[in-house]
Design an enzyme around this catalytic site. Structure first.
Site, PDB file in Angstrom:
ATOM      1  N   ASP A   1       4.430 -15.257  27.297  1.00  0.00           N
ATOM      2  CA  ASP A   1       5.434 -16.183  28.027  1.00  0.00           C
ATOM      3  C   ASP A   1       5.629 -15.344  29.330  1.00  0.00           C
ATOM      4  OD1 ASP A   1       7.074 -13.822  26.666  1.00  0.00           O
ATOM      5  OD2 ASP A   1       8.335 -14.787  27.970  1.00  0.00           O
TER       6      ASP A   1
ATOM      7  N   ASP B   1       0.597  -3.808  25.149  1.00  0.00           N
ATOM      8  CA  ASP B   1       0.713  -3.278  26.347  1.00  0.00           C
ATOM      9  C   ASP B   1       0.968  -1.806  26.773  1.00  0.00           C
ATOM     10  OD1 ASP B   1       0.853  -3.861  29.183  1.00  0.00           O
ATOM     11  OD2 ASP B   1       2.929  -4.394  29.112  1.00  0.00           O
TER      12      ASP B   1
ATOM     13  N   ARG C   1       4.309 -20.588  26.453  1.00  0.00           N
ATOM     14  CA  ARG C   1       3.757 -20.032  25.121  1.00  0.00           C
ATOM     15  C   ARG C   1       2.981 -20.965  24.467  1.00  0.00           C
ATOM     16  NH1 ARG C   1       6.694 -15.262  23.805  1.00  0.00           N
ATOM     17  NH2 ARG C   1       8.990 -15.052  24.184  1.00  0.00           N
TER      18      ARG C   1
ATOM     19  N   GLY D   1       6.115 -13.969  20.334  1.00  0.00           N
ATOM     20  CA  GLY D   1       4.830 -13.833  21.020  1.00  0.00           C
ATOM     21  C   GLY D   1       3.615 -14.047  20.120  1.00  0.00           C
TER      22      GLY D   1
ATOM     23  N   ASP E   1       0.769 -10.500  19.807  1.00  0.00           N
ATOM     24  CA  ASP E   1       0.005 -10.978  20.840  1.00  0.00           C
ATOM     25  C   ASP E   1      -0.696 -10.063  21.656  1.00  0.00           C
ATOM     26  OD1 ASP E   1       2.438 -10.050  22.106  1.00  0.00           O
ATOM     27  OD2 ASP E   1       2.947 -12.024  23.113  1.00  0.00           O
TER      28      ASP E   1
ATOM     29  N   PHE F   1      -0.930  -9.771  34.161  1.00  0.00           N
ATOM     30  CA  PHE F   1       0.175 -10.523  33.527  1.00  0.00           C
ATOM     31  C   PHE F   1      -0.536 -11.731  32.966  1.00  0.00           C
ATOM     32  CE2 PHE F   1       3.683 -12.650  32.531  1.00  0.00           C
ATOM     33  CZ  PHE F   1       4.448 -11.603  31.791  1.00  0.00           C
TER      34      PHE F   1
ATOM     35  N   LYS G   1      -4.300  -4.198  26.499  1.00  0.00           N
ATOM     36  CA  LYS G   1      -4.132  -3.616  27.847  1.00  0.00           C
ATOM     37  C   LYS G   1      -4.178  -2.207  27.936  1.00  0.00           C
ATOM     38  CE  LYS G   1      -1.511  -7.145  30.366  1.00  0.00           C
ATOM     39  NZ  LYS G   1      -0.240  -6.990  30.836  1.00  0.00           N
TER      40      LYS G   1
END
Ligand code: IMP
Ligand code: MG
Length: 179
Positions: free
Chosen positions: A159, A102, A165, A44, A99, A152, A131
């Protein structure tokens, strides 16, 4: 050939470029006169780290570790990690780059494993996206590009089932865009 829906743009190329330049400048200033080892979490972080290291103006080294937690668009809760490095970072300060932050499971596990196995002088973290509403593990990144809502997102390394990506911008998949 697989047909993919086109995501709607959330963060554009120019905005990303400006933010990455800003992060690179801040990191260069912070680690001036230090031994910096940038550790990117693949896959990522690949586009982000490629741009970020070119915005860093001090001598540095880069290596990668890998982690996998998502299946489709669901966090599996279980993170598989390969933390083998090609460089020795014992005399260096590590900056882990991902990346997105979360639930926090991936980054916290990697930070923990780097500290235990590779014993760098210290470990800091840098993520392009954050996030915070999804956090399960109590972790904050030291450098954050953009704080985003609970959607998302794909592109610029992120991805869906390994696709998207290569998008140069960050987008939201359509069925999510008005959620
Ligand atoms: P965490 O362990 O839940 O913090 O998840 C971090 C990893 O999950 C990231 O490195 C991404 O690969 C993936 N991820 C989390 N949110 C998204 C998203 O919105 N789109 C694509 N991948 C995501
Ligand atoms: Mg992923």
């Amino acid at each position: 050939m697989k047909r993919l829906p086109t995501p709607s743009e959330l963060i554009g190329e120019d905005e990303i470029r400006r933010k990455v330049a800003e992060l690179g400048a801040a990191i260069s200033k912070k680690y001036l006169e230090e031994r910096l080892a940038v550790i990117a979490i693949s896959n990522g972080a690949i586009p982000f780290v490629a741009d970020l290291i070119r915005a860093i103006t001090i001598p540095m080294r880069v290596d990668t570790v890998s982690a996998q937690s998502y299946v489709g668009d669901q966090s599996s809760g279980d993170v598989a990690i390969d933390d083998q490095l090609k460089i020795d970072i014992q005399d260096a300060r590590a900056l882990v780059v991902d990346d997105i932050l979360d639930t926090g499971r991936t980054l916290s596990k990697i930070v923990e494993r780097l500290r235990a196995r590779h014993q760098p002088l210290d470990v800091k973290t840098c993520v392009l996206l954050d996030k915070p509403s999804r956090r399960v593990v109590d972790i904050k990144a030291d450098y954050v590009g953009f704080v985003i809502p609970d959607k998302f997102v794909v592109g610029y390394g992120l991805d869906y089932d390994e696709y998207y990506r290569n998008l140069p911008y960050i987008g939201v998949l359509d069925d999510q865009s008005e959620a």
